[in-house]
Design an enzyme around this catalytic site. Structure first.
Site, PDB file in Angstrom:
ATOM      1  N   GLU A  90      -7.994  38.223  20.553  1.00 30.18           N
ATOM      2  CA  GLU A  90      -8.382  37.131  21.452  1.00 30.18           C
ATOM      3  C   GLU A  90      -8.062  35.777  20.855  1.00 30.18           C
ATOM      4  O   GLU A  90      -8.006  35.627  19.643  1.00 30.18           O
ATOM      5  CB  GLU A  90      -9.914  37.150  21.654  1.00 30.18           C
ATOM      6  CG  GLU A  90     -10.415  38.351  22.366  1.00 30.18           C
ATOM      7  CD  GLU A  90     -11.938  38.409  22.358  1.00 30.18           C
ATOM      8  OE1 GLU A  90     -12.587  37.351  22.265  1.00 30.18           O
ATOM      9  OE2 GLU A  90     -12.454  39.521  22.452  1.00 30.18           O
ATOM     10  N   CYS A 103      -8.806  28.376  19.025  1.00 24.51           N
ATOM     11  CA  CYS A 103      -9.472  29.255  18.055  1.00 24.51           C
ATOM     12  C   CYS A 103      -8.686  30.556  18.023  1.00 24.51           C
ATOM     13  O   CYS A 103      -8.591  31.255  19.034  1.00 24.51           O
ATOM     14  CB  CYS A 103     -10.909  29.492  18.528  1.00 24.51           C
ATOM     15  SG  CYS A 103     -11.787  30.695  17.546  1.00 24.51           S
ATOM     16  N   CYS A 331     -17.207  35.594  20.386  1.00 25.01           N
ATOM     17  CA  CYS A 331     -15.959  36.032  19.808  1.00 25.01           C
ATOM     18  C   CYS A 331     -15.934  37.546  19.677  1.00 25.01           C
ATOM     19  O   CYS A 331     -16.857  38.157  19.168  1.00 25.01           O
ATOM     20  CB  CYS A 331     -15.843  35.306  18.472  1.00 25.01           C
ATOM     21  SG  CYS A 331     -15.065  36.194  17.199  1.00 25.01           S
TER      22      CYS A 331
HETATM   23  N1  SAH Z   1     -14.971  35.582   9.574  1.00 22.17           N
HETATM   24  C1  SAH Z   1     -14.948  34.159   9.701  1.00 22.17           C
HETATM   25  C2  SAH Z   1     -14.340  33.660  10.992  1.00 22.17           C
HETATM   26  C3  SAH Z   1     -14.673  34.399  12.245  1.00 22.17           C
HETATM   27  S1  SAH Z   1     -16.330  34.267  12.857  1.00 22.17           S
HETATM   28  C4  SAH Z   1     -16.323  33.597   9.468  1.00 22.17           C
HETATM   29  O1  SAH Z   1     -17.238  34.367   9.190  1.00 22.17           O
HETATM   30  O2  SAH Z   1     -16.481  32.390   9.497  1.00 22.17           O
HETATM   31  C5  SAH Z   1     -16.412  32.611  13.441  1.00 22.17           C
HETATM   32  C6  SAH Z   1     -17.825  32.065  13.563  1.00 22.17           C
HETATM   33  O3  SAH Z   1     -18.494  32.564  14.727  1.00 22.17           O
HETATM   34  C7  SAH Z   1     -18.696  32.418  12.390  1.00 22.17           C
HETATM   35  O4  SAH Z   1     -19.470  31.332  11.986  1.00 22.17           O
HETATM   36  C8  SAH Z   1     -19.545  33.518  12.988  1.00 22.17           C
HETATM   37  O5  SAH Z   1     -20.695  33.722  12.229  1.00 22.17           O
HETATM   38  C9  SAH Z   1     -19.780  32.976  14.371  1.00 22.17           C
HETATM   39  N2  SAH Z   1     -20.276  33.940  15.356  1.00 22.17           N
HETATM   40  C10 SAH Z   1     -20.122  35.272  15.377  1.00 22.17           C
HETATM   41  N3  SAH Z   1     -20.740  35.818  16.444  1.00 22.17           N
HETATM   42  C11 SAH Z   1     -21.289  34.784  17.136  1.00 22.17           C
HETATM   43  C12 SAH Z   1     -22.038  34.695  18.339  1.00 22.17           C
HETATM   44  N4  SAH Z   1     -22.351  35.774  19.046  1.00 22.17           N
HETATM   45  N5  SAH Z   1     -22.459  33.463  18.734  1.00 22.17           N
HETATM   46  C13 SAH Z   1     -22.141  32.362  18.033  1.00 22.17           C
HETATM   47  N6  SAH Z   1     -21.405  32.387  16.911  1.00 22.17           N
HETATM   48  C14 SAH Z   1     -20.999  33.584  16.452  1.00 22.17           C
END
Ligand code: SAH
Length: 341
Positions: A90, A103, A331
């Site tokens: 995605e 993103c 995501c």
């Molecule tokens: N692995 C990397 C990048 C991908 S996740 C990281 O951990 O930063 C990107 C961001 O989205 C991270 O801060 C993650 O914790 C957050 N995230 C994951 N699931 C989410 C959700 N359901 N709602 C809001 N943010 C979320």
């Protein structure tokens, strides 16, 4: 091999190895990346001689990603792509007043296993190549008919678990003859893989670093994020201090607010104490609820209180503006619907 995997130096080496002209590299880069060119067939690169175009056709593919669905809301467009090996990823396009940010995903699936995250429910299948990351930008610029000005590597995957491809991707999109996206407009988001933070401090591009923090102490962080069992918060903060000393780049912390889990007032105070010696800013993220997981979003008043405590204690803090809550914006949601169907 995907042609978008090659940075301009690698392309130069390729042409030299074929006894071709060195400047073909920058010519081909223009054909691939100039907004008015973006060729889909090497034969369109008319200033490159026929014989060389034939060789390019044998050695490289030019398009490997296919847009499967686009979901749209007022300020956001969410894309589901199919890769050449039939996996799905995605990318999310967001319209801001300062430009268009994308993103992108960095892996198929993710092995970090964060408890609240949809992407991590499906394990990593493989890393994305640099070319597959570049193509997310190209395909969306074409589909939405606009120029992407900012990149956040915050989609599916852990970028520091795919470090070399990420660095090469940045070289390609930053290059003036590539997509010419300024390094300061590129953000890498990581769950906090300490050795890679230390490696990034020597990477000669001024990119932004965002750390997914989500908890103010080791105990809670270990419950939410398995990576916290490998690197303690002390190790993480120490690495960030070293990173800052070398790069002078302010660090972003992402902190999702999860109802009754990490959103209490004493946790806000704990967070202040954890980060107060760093030049950083905290981005509070209202949680995007997803069907498969039981976590809930903190209510608006709790979020406001948490924000106020940070603010009163002189922490630079913002609450993330929300995009596309109604369109599977968490995501990994589009992809897991597809892969589990
Ligand atoms: N692995 C990397 C990048 C991908 S996740 C990281 O951990 O930063 C990107 C961001 O989205 C991270 O801060 C993650 O914790 C957050 N995230 C994951 N699931 C989410 C959700 N359901 N709602 C809001 N943010 C979320």
């Amino acid at each position: 091999m995907n042609i978008y995997n090659l940075n301009i130096d690698e392309l130069t080496t390729y042409f030299l190895n074929n006894n071709d002209k060195k400047y073909y590299a920058s010519q081909l880069f223009s054909w691939l990346y100039d907004q008015d060119k973006r060729i889909k067939d090497f034969d369109m690169a008319t200033n490159i001689k026929k014989e060389t175009r034939e060789k390019l056709k044998q050695d490289f593919t030019i398009s490997t990603l296919e847009i499967i669905t686009v979901e749209e809301a007022e300020d956001v467009r969410k894309y589901l792509f199919k890769l050449a090996d039939n996996h799905y990823i995605e990318a999310v396009l967001m319209y801001h007043d300062y430009g268009n940010s994308l993103c992108i995903s960095s892996q198929v699936g993710c092995n970090m296993g964060c408890a609240f995250c949809e992407s991590g429910r499906l394990k990593k299948v493989r890393n994305l190549t640099s070319g597959e990351m570049v193509e997310q930008i190209l395909k969306i610029e074409e589909d939405a008919n606009l120029k992407i000005t900012h990149i956040v590597i915050m989609g599916i995957g852990e970028p520091f678990d795919n470090y070399d491809n990420i660095c090469n991707f940045i070289k390609i999109i930053n290059h003036p003859k590539g997509l010419n996206i300024g390094a300061r407009h590129i953000t890498i988001s990581t769950c906090g893989i300490v050795p890679k933070i230390l490696e990034l401090k020597n990477f000669p591009y001024q990119v932004n670093l965002a750390i997914s923090l989500h908890a103010p102490n080791d105990k809670l962080r270990q419950e939410l994020m398995p990576i916290a069992k490998v690197y303690s918060l002390k190790e993480l903060i120490d690495a960030l201090k070293i990173y800052y000393k070398k790069t002078n780049r302010r660090i972003t912390f992402e902190y999702i607010l999860l109802k009754d889990i990490n959103d209490k007032e004493e946790q806000a105070i704990e967070l202040v104490n954890l980060v107060k010696d760093l030049n950083c800013y905290i981005n509070l993220i209202p949680y995007n609820e997803t069907e498969a997981l039981q976590f809930k979003r903190s209510n608006t008043l709790t979020i406001a209180k948490f924000y106020d405590i940070l603010k009163k204690n002189n922490i630079t803090v913002t609450i993330r503006r929300e995009f596309g809550g109604t369109i599977s914006a968490a995501c990994g949601q589009l992809r897991s619907k597809k892969e589990e169907a």
